[in-house]
Design an enzyme around this catalytic site. Structure first.
Site, PDB file in Angstrom:
ATOM      1  N   CYS A 253       0.754  -1.174   0.018  1.00  0.00           N
ATOM      2  CA  CYS A 253       0.078  -0.031  -0.181  1.00  0.00           C
ATOM      3  C   CYS A 253       0.868   1.329  -0.087  1.00  0.00           C
ATOM      4  O   CYS A 253       1.280   1.706  -1.107  1.00  0.00           O
ATOM      5  CB  CYS A 253      -0.965  -0.016   1.222  1.00  0.00           C
ATOM      6  SG  CYS A 253      -2.242   1.036   0.841  1.00  0.00           S
TER       7      CYS A 253
ATOM      8  N   HIS B  16      -2.952  -5.434   1.774  1.00  0.00           N
ATOM      9  CA  HIS B  16      -2.350  -5.492   3.014  1.00  0.00           C
ATOM     10  C   HIS B  16      -2.079  -6.731   3.461  1.00  0.00           C
ATOM     11  O   HIS B  16      -2.960  -7.487   4.211  1.00  0.00           O
ATOM     12  CB  HIS B  16      -2.954  -4.877   4.050  1.00  0.00           C
ATOM     13  CG  HIS B  16      -2.904  -3.191   3.930  1.00  0.00           C
ATOM     14  ND1 HIS B  16      -1.979  -2.365   4.381  1.00  0.00           N
ATOM     15  CD2 HIS B  16      -3.735  -2.374   3.319  1.00  0.00           C
ATOM     16  CE1 HIS B  16      -2.168  -1.317   4.152  1.00  0.00           C
ATOM     17  NE2 HIS B  16      -3.062  -1.078   3.575  1.00  0.00           N
TER      18      HIS B  16
ATOM     19  N   GLU C   8      -0.282  -8.326   5.517  1.00  0.00           N
ATOM     20  CA  GLU C   8       0.178  -8.529   6.828  1.00  0.00           C
ATOM     21  C   GLU C   8      -0.987  -8.441   7.798  1.00  0.00           C
ATOM     22  O   GLU C   8      -0.851  -8.746   8.971  1.00  0.00           O
ATOM     23  CB  GLU C   8       1.074  -7.186   7.103  1.00  0.00           C
ATOM     24  CG  GLU C   8       0.482  -5.874   7.132  1.00  0.00           C
ATOM     25  CD  GLU C   8       0.337  -5.269   5.728  1.00  0.00           C
ATOM     26  OE1 GLU C   8       0.502  -5.794   4.660  1.00  0.00           O
ATOM     27  OE2 GLU C   8       0.139  -3.840   5.661  1.00  0.00           O
TER      28      GLU C   8
HETATM   29  N1  GLN Z   1      -3.488   6.275   1.017  1.00  0.00           N
HETATM   30  C1  GLN Z   1      -2.268   5.965   1.609  1.00  0.00           C
HETATM   31  C2  GLN Z   1      -1.245   6.878   1.297  1.00  0.00           C
HETATM   32  O1  GLN Z   1      -1.406   7.548   0.431  1.00  0.00           O
HETATM   33  C3  GLN Z   1      -1.934   4.541   1.576  1.00  0.00           C
HETATM   34  C4  GLN Z   1      -3.056   3.738   2.604  1.00  0.00           C
HETATM   35  C5  GLN Z   1      -2.538   2.406   3.336  1.00  0.00           C
HETATM   36  O2  GLN Z   1      -1.331   2.271   3.367  1.00  0.00           O
HETATM   37  N2  GLN Z   1      -3.277   1.566   3.706  1.00  0.00           N
HETATM   38  O3  GLN Z   1      -0.096   6.572   1.578  1.00  0.00           O
END
Ligand code: GLN
Length: 203
Positions: A80, A179, A181
């Site tokens: 992410c 994710h 994790e």
């Molecule tokens: N929207 C977040 C960002 O811009 C990422 C979201 C996440 O890691 N769950 O970094």
């Protein structure tokens, strides 16, 4: 051999990655300074807020050292926010965010939009056995351009974002929009640990 894998511990879901890596057979250590970075065989960049992590990389004098280790071939995995950071170009971010150039790709931050900013699905993930992966997306990015030499490992299977790229690998650097994790499914982390133990040659 038990590899030592660092989790960049400036912001985000560090603990979840430490647990998943430990359960996948690695020695997982938090990385907050250059000396800690120097001691790892691989690096995970967690989910969190990419603009905050980018800023903290500069504040902690880690931006150039992380980029240098990536250039030297350090295996890395980002989920992410970590995917956003590993990109070579980021859309819809702050102008001062500094991508790490770990993978030749353009990533759109918060790409799924407000209506569906968090959702779960199951998807096929290239190279993983035992069926599809349950994927949790939280204000997730997607990969808008994957460069030559970037393998696409997973796409959104259906719905308004069908076919969008959400998992990639270039050489020994991997990234997922979702994710693993947080799900207890260790297959993505095991794939990364395996990459650290047996880096793919010539990439
Ligand atoms: N929207 C977040 C960002 O811009 C990422 C979201 C996440 O890691 N769950 O970094």
């Amino acid at each position: 051999m038990t590899p030592t894998i660092g989790v960049l511990a400036l912001q985000g879901d560090v603990r979840e990655h430490v647990h998943a890596l430990t359960a996948s057979g690695a020695q997982a250590v938090p990385v907050r300074r250059e000396s800690e970075l120097a001691a790892v065989d691989g690096l995970v960049i967690p989910g969190g807020e990419s603009t905050a992590i980018s800023k903290l990389l500069e504040v902690f004098d880690l931006l150039e050292p992380v980029k240098q280790r990536l250039r030297d071939g350090l295996p890395a995995y980002g989920s992410c926010a970590g995917m956003i950071l590993l990109a070579s170009e980021v859309l819809d971010t702050r102008p001062d965010m500094q991508p790490l150039h770990g993978i030749d790709m353009t990533v759109r931050r918060n790409a799924f939009g407000r209506q569906v900013d968090s959702f779960e699905t199951t998807l096929d993930f290239a190279g993983l056995e035992d069926g599809p992966v349950h994927a949790v997306f939280i204000r997730a990015p997607w990969v808008e351009r994957a460069g030559e030499g970037v393998e696409v490992l997973a796409r959104v299977p259906s719905g308004p974002a069908a076919c969008r790229i959400v998992a990639v690998r270039q050489g020994n650097v991997m990234a997922t929009s979702f994710h693993p994790e947080v799900t207890g499914d260790l297959r993505v982390h095991k794939l990364f640990v395996d990459t650290v133990v047996r880096p793919r040659a010539g990439v």
